[in-house]
Design a protein around this motif. Structure first.
Motif, PDB file in Angstrom:
ATOM      1  N   ASP A   7       0.873  -1.167   0.000  1.00 56.66           N
ATOM      2  CA  ASP A   7       0.000   0.000   0.000  1.00 56.66           C
ATOM      3  C   ASP A   7       0.910   1.217   0.000  1.00 56.66           C
ATOM      4  O   ASP A   7       1.733   1.372   0.904  1.00 56.66           O
ATOM      5  CB  ASP A   7      -0.897  -0.037   1.246  1.00 56.66           C
ATOM      6  N   ARG A   9       0.427   4.086   0.796  1.00 58.45           N
ATOM      7  CA  ARG A   9       0.280   4.923   1.993  1.00 58.45           C
ATOM      8  C   ARG A   9       1.274   4.508   3.081  1.00 58.45           C
ATOM      9  O   ARG A   9       1.717   5.339   3.863  1.00 58.45           O
ATOM     10  CB  ARG A   9      -1.151   4.857   2.524  1.00 58.45           C
ATOM     11  N   ILE A  10       1.645   3.233   3.112  1.00 53.42           N
ATOM     12  CA  ILE A  10       2.631   2.769   4.096  1.00 53.42           C
ATOM     13  C   ILE A  10       3.953   3.485   3.867  1.00 53.42           C
ATOM     14  O   ILE A  10       4.581   3.972   4.811  1.00 53.42           O
ATOM     15  CB  ILE A  10       2.781   1.235   4.040  1.00 53.42           C
ATOM     16  N   ASP A  39       1.100  -0.742   9.059  1.00 55.42           N
ATOM     17  CA  ASP A  39       0.160  -1.417   8.173  1.00 55.42           C
ATOM     18  C   ASP A  39      -1.092  -0.561   8.035  1.00 55.42           C
ATOM     19  O   ASP A  39      -1.358   0.306   8.865  1.00 55.42           O
ATOM     20  CB  ASP A  39      -0.195  -2.797   8.742  1.00 55.42           C
ATOM     21  N   ILE A  40      -1.839  -0.805   6.985  1.00 55.09           N
ATOM     22  CA  ILE A  40      -3.129  -0.142   6.745  1.00 55.09           C
ATOM     23  C   ILE A  40      -4.176  -1.242   6.619  1.00 55.09           C
ATOM     24  O   ILE A  40      -3.985  -2.185   5.842  1.00 55.09           O
ATOM     25  CB  ILE A  40      -3.113   0.684   5.435  1.00 55.09           C
ATOM     26  N   ASP A  41      -5.262  -1.122   7.365  1.00 57.04           N
ATOM     27  CA  ASP A  41      -6.292  -2.161   7.270  1.00 57.04           C
ATOM     28  C   ASP A  41      -7.381  -1.762   6.279  1.00 57.04           C
ATOM     29  O   ASP A  41      -7.341  -0.695   5.659  1.00 57.04           O
ATOM     30  CB  ASP A  41      -6.849  -2.533   8.643  1.00 57.04           C
ATOM     31  N   ASN A  44      -9.074   1.700   6.306  1.00 54.31           N
ATOM     32  CA  ASN A  44      -8.187   2.853   6.128  1.00 54.31           C
ATOM     33  C   ASN A  44      -7.589   3.342   7.442  1.00 54.31           C
ATOM     34  O   ASN A  44      -7.300   4.523   7.610  1.00 54.31           O
ATOM     35  CB  ASN A  44      -8.896   4.000   5.403  1.00 54.31           C
ATOM     36  N   GLN A  45      -7.415   2.396   8.368  1.00 51.49           N
ATOM     37  CA  GLN A  45      -6.771   2.707   9.638  1.00 51.49           C
ATOM     38  C   GLN A  45      -5.303   2.313   9.559  1.00 51.49           C
ATOM     39  O   GLN A  45      -4.987   1.186   9.173  1.00 51.49           O
ATOM     40  CB  GLN A  45      -7.431   1.962  10.790  1.00 51.49           C
ATOM     41  N   ALA A  46      -4.441   3.250   9.915  1.00 51.04           N
ATOM     42  CA  ALA A  46      -3.016   2.943  10.006  1.00 51.04           C
ATOM     43  C   ALA A  46      -2.763   2.337  11.379  1.00 51.04           C
ATOM     44  O   ALA A  46      -3.204   2.871  12.399  1.00 51.04           O
ATOM     45  CB  ALA A  46      -2.185   4.203   9.834  1.00 51.04           C
ATOM     46  N   ASN A  47      -2.086   1.204  11.389  1.00 50.07           N
ATOM     47  CA  ASN A  47      -1.738   0.517  12.624  1.00 50.07           C
ATOM     48  C   ASN A  47      -0.214   0.527  12.733  1.00 50.07           C
ATOM     49  O   ASN A  47       0.472   0.011  11.854  1.00 50.07           O
ATOM     50  CB  ASN A  47      -2.277  -0.905  12.617  1.00 50.07           C
ATOM     51  N   VAL A  77      -5.731   8.042   4.958  1.00 54.65           N
ATOM     52  CA  VAL A  77      -5.668   7.456   6.297  1.00 54.65           C
ATOM     53  C   VAL A  77      -6.741   8.135   7.130  1.00 54.65           C
ATOM     54  O   VAL A  77      -6.717   9.345   7.314  1.00 54.65           O
ATOM     55  CB  VAL A  77      -4.280   7.633   6.941  1.00 54.65           C
ATOM     56  N   VAL A  80      -5.727   6.356  13.121  1.00 56.39           N
ATOM     57  CA  VAL A  80      -4.398   5.829  13.437  1.00 56.39           C
ATOM     58  C   VAL A  80      -4.445   5.168  14.807  1.00 56.39           C
ATOM     59  O   VAL A  80      -4.977   5.734  15.766  1.00 56.39           O
ATOM     60  CB  VAL A  80      -3.335   6.951  13.440  1.00 56.39           C
TER      61      VAL A  80
END
Length: 106
Positions: A7, A9-10, A39-41, A44-47, A77, A80
């Protein structure tokens, strides 16, 4: 760092994390080796899984806030989640070569 899916975005989050500095150490949190996973789930949540140089780090709240803001500034995102872990414990071998040179660790 483990990646479960590709992704863009990562990569953008990682680039932003390289602008976040531990106020006590003149190295960014990514090169310092504090970021274990990004990671992105599907929501659209960044973990972000991270650690600290020491469990009693007095700037933990500042770091978590700065890391959260860095990830939230990436387009796409929506949320978060920053999780702290001390397994494995941080040590200087987790730093990038550039960070070790900057701090004089070899």
């Amino acid at each position: 760092m483990r990646r479960y899916k590709m992704d863009k975005r990562i990569d953008l989050i990682i680039n932003n994390l390289k602008e976040v500095y531990d106020p006590e150490i003149p190295v960014n949190v990514y090169d310092l080796g504090l970021i274990y996973n990004v990671d992105i789930d599907e929501n659209n949540q960044a973990n972000i899984l991270m650690t600290l140089t020491a469990p009693g780090c007095p700037v933990v709240d500042v770091l978590v806030d700065d890391i959260t803001q860095a990830a939230q500034s990436v387009e796409g995102v929506e949320k978060v989640d920053v999780e702290l872990t001390f397994e494995p414990p941080w040590d200087k071998s987790m730093m990038s070569e550039e960070a070790r040179l900057e701090l004089g660790f070899f």
